[in-house]
Design a protein around this motif. Structure first.
Motif, PDB file in Angstrom:
ATOM      1  N   PRO A 158       0.824  -1.210   0.000  1.00  0.00           N
ATOM      2  CA  PRO A 158       0.000   0.000   0.000  1.00  0.00           C
ATOM      3  C   PRO A 158       0.854   1.254   0.000  1.00  0.00           C
ATOM      4  CG  PRO A 158       0.017  -1.040   2.161  1.00  0.00           C
ATOM      5  CD  PRO A 158       0.687  -1.996   1.222  1.00  0.00           C
ATOM      6  N   GLU A 159       0.366   2.305  -0.664  1.00  0.00           N
ATOM      7  CA  GLU A 159       1.099   3.552  -0.675  1.00  0.00           C
ATOM      8  C   GLU A 159       1.169   4.117   0.732  1.00  0.00           C
ATOM      9  OE1 GLU A 159      -0.208   6.326  -3.584  1.00  0.00           O
ATOM     10  OE2 GLU A 159      -0.795   4.752  -4.989  1.00  0.00           O
ATOM     11  N   LYS A 160       2.334   4.585   1.088  1.00  0.00           N
ATOM     12  CA  LYS A 160       2.573   5.009   2.459  1.00  0.00           C
ATOM     13  C   LYS A 160       1.668   6.150   2.887  1.00  0.00           C
ATOM     14  CE  LYS A 160       6.313   6.434   5.536  1.00  0.00           C
ATOM     15  NZ  LYS A 160       7.757   6.740   5.659  1.00  0.00           N
ATOM     16  N   TYR A 161       1.400   7.070   1.992  1.00  0.00           N
ATOM     17  CA  TYR A 161       0.666   8.267   2.363  1.00  0.00           C
ATOM     18  C   TYR A 161      -0.754   8.301   1.791  1.00  0.00           C
ATOM     19  CZ  TYR A 161       5.312   9.786   3.743  1.00  0.00           C
ATOM     20  OH  TYR A 161       6.547   9.872   4.345  1.00  0.00           O
ATOM     21  N   ALA A 162      -1.248   7.172   1.303  1.00  0.00           N
ATOM     22  CA  ALA A 162      -2.612   7.120   0.771  1.00  0.00           C
ATOM     23  C   ALA A 162      -3.619   7.353   1.895  1.00  0.00           C
ATOM     24  CB  ALA A 162      -2.865   5.782   0.098  1.00  0.00           C
TER      25      ALA A 162
ATOM     26  N   VAL B 101      -3.337  17.425   3.164  1.00  0.00           N
ATOM     27  CA  VAL B 101      -3.438  16.425   2.108  1.00  0.00           C
ATOM     28  C   VAL B 101      -3.310  17.116   0.758  1.00  0.00           C
ATOM     29  CG1 VAL B 101      -4.949  14.978   3.519  1.00  0.00           C
ATOM     30  CG2 VAL B 101      -5.952  16.569   1.875  1.00  0.00           C
ATOM     31  N   THR B 102      -3.030  16.317  -0.245  1.00  0.00           N
ATOM     32  CA  THR B 102      -3.023  16.793  -1.628  1.00  0.00           C
ATOM     33  C   THR B 102      -3.885  15.867  -2.465  1.00  0.00           C
ATOM     34  OG1 THR B 102      -1.611  17.313  -3.534  1.00  0.00           O
ATOM     35  CG2 THR B 102      -0.945  15.454  -2.169  1.00  0.00           C
ATOM     36  N   THR B 103      -4.587  16.454  -3.436  1.00  0.00           N
ATOM     37  CA  THR B 103      -5.452  15.660  -4.294  1.00  0.00           C
ATOM     38  C   THR B 103      -5.549  16.340  -5.648  1.00  0.00           C
ATOM     39  OG1 THR B 103      -7.614  14.572  -4.456  1.00  0.00           O
ATOM     40  CG2 THR B 103      -7.593  16.836  -3.658  1.00  0.00           C
TER      41      THR B 103
END
Length: 436
Positions: free
Chosen positions: A386-390, A416-418
């Motif tokens: 899994p992505e660490k920062y998901a 967060v960024t999106t």
């Protein structure tokens, strides 16, 4: 608490304003001030329950009070999570069959003051059965009686306020407070979809619970934007210290006007700046979107160190593979020099034998030689990491209004960024951005 005894009033059959608001003259002045300044005043009257009895209140328990199936009077109850039981109140439930009859004595007195707004909070939240042996009414009967009473109120007043918002009460209400803006959050529940808010926004004025009574105000503001709800505050201007001495009113522990005034202005301004032009716009889409947590400086440094260590390990692995390839090439050259190429079959056979006789050091640890003298590298089973920062699903929300305005809501306690519509955005913890 406007009339008939204050916070624990008698049934609104008679109408007597409390001296704390200046009695009859004080209420008249308040209504005049409200009209001059363009806002409504909603005195709340409870027609569903009777808290205190008084002379001339028009109530006969034998006739008007609801009975349980074992022929007892019943009171309003509320679930207490601390004791895991239902606490009894001192509010006797009354039969909806008599709402309109009891209201007939109240209406002329109240309407005479010229106030065209009224709050009847419990008519929007509670619906009771009545197992009286002489006049039994089940919930469907009482729903029809309640709807008829709400229709009468809707005819008499320009604006009617209720609490909660049972579906059958919504057509008759103009303002609804304490609407559920979040789900139960029970274990079996997944993400929360603001169905109630999406249905009501653009058609009704509605709010969630009182902001200043919430455990997390920032999250409640996000819920208000997600649902299109207005803000709601419960405040007391004076004598707030007396509330804690009351068994039924000690729950108002955070209502001091002087303490909350600046915050009220701040929160209202924040929400009004974001949604003031969307009050009549419908919510047309709601979705949970993906994003990533923005790491802090320590995490970035740790990630860089981990990447350097991984690169170093990869370089060592590649060097080892090159070394083994060189050994294989030298072995092939030595075999060719020793046996020549005339007898290909014999040379191939000898080469295969020599290759198979190499030391364990050459055939283990993901590296060895096949019969052609090539390096063997075992393929590791591919694993999904899994992505660490998901972000956790449901913590980043995109809400779209019919005029194209969108809000990205960050329910996380970190930045967060999106990406939305091909553009990358950064959102602060427990905050939102508006996209026009």
């Amino acid at each position: 608490g406007y009339a008939n005894g204050g916070m624990e009033p008698t049934y609104p059959h008679r109408l007597k304003w409390t001296k704390e608001i200046g009695g009859k003259d004080g209420f008249t002045d308040l209504i005049s001030f409200a009209k001059e300044n363009g806002f409504n005043v909603y005195p709340d009257f409870d027609f569903v329950y009777m808290q205190m009895s008084g002379f001339g209140d028009g109530i006969s328990l034998r006739k008007h009070a609801i009975r349980t199936i074992d022929d007892r009077y019943t009171t309003r109850r509320a679930y207490d999570a601390a004791t895991q039981s239902f606490d009894r109140s001192f509010s006797l439930a009354l039969s909806p069959a008599y709402f309109e009859g009891l209201y007939e004595a109240f209406a002329p007195k109240y309407l005479a003051y010229g106030n065209d707004a009224i709050s009847v909070s419990t008519l929007g939240t509670d619906l009771n059965s009545d197992f009286d042996e002489d006049e039994p009414y089940h919930r469907e009967d009482n729903k029809e009686y309640t709807k008829e009473f709400l229709q009468q109120l809707d005819n008499d007043y320009e604006s009617v306020m209720i609490s909660g918002g049972n579906a059958f009460a919504l057509p008759y209400a103009d303002t609804i407070v304490e609407v559920a803006l979040d789900s139960s959050r029970f274990v079996k529940a997944s993400e929360c979809v603001p169905f109630m808010g999406m249905v009501l926004h653009g058609s009704k004025i509605f709010t969630g619970t009182a902001i200043n009574m919430e455990g997390d105000i920032d999250e409640m503001i996000l819920r208000s934007i997600e649902n299109g709800a207005s803000l709601y505050f419960t405040l007391s201007y004076q004598n707030t210290n007396r509330l804690k001495e009351s068994f039924t009113n000690s729950k108002y522990y955070s209502v001091n006007y002087e303490i909350w005034k600046d915050d009220v202005v701040e929160y209202y301004t924040k929400l009004n700046d974001a949604t003031h032009d969307l009050q009549t716009s419908y919510i047309v889409d709601h979705e949970f979107i993906a994003g990533e947590r923005i790491p802090d400086d320590d995490e970035i440094e740790a990630d860089a160190a981990a990447a350097a260590a991984a690169a170093e390990a990869l370089a060592e692995e590649e060097a080892l593979a090159a070394e083994k390839a060189a050994k294989a090439e030298k072995l092939a050259e030595r075999l060719a020099a020793q046996y020549g190429t005339a007898d290909d079959a014999a040379a191939a056979d000898d080469t295969t034998t020599a290759a198979n006789d190499t030391t364990d050091e050459d055939t283990t640890d993901n590296g060895g030689l096949n019969e052609f003298g090539e390096v063997i590298v075992a393929e590791e089973e591919e694993k999904e990491v899994p992505e660490k920062y998901a972000l956790t699903s449901g913590t980043l929300v995109l809400v779209t209004y019919e005029n194209g305005v969108q809000f990205v809501l960050n329910y996380n306690s970190f930045r967060v960024t999106t990406e939305v519509n091909g553009k990358t955005y950064e959102i602060e913890p427990l905050d939102f951005i508006r996209i026009d």
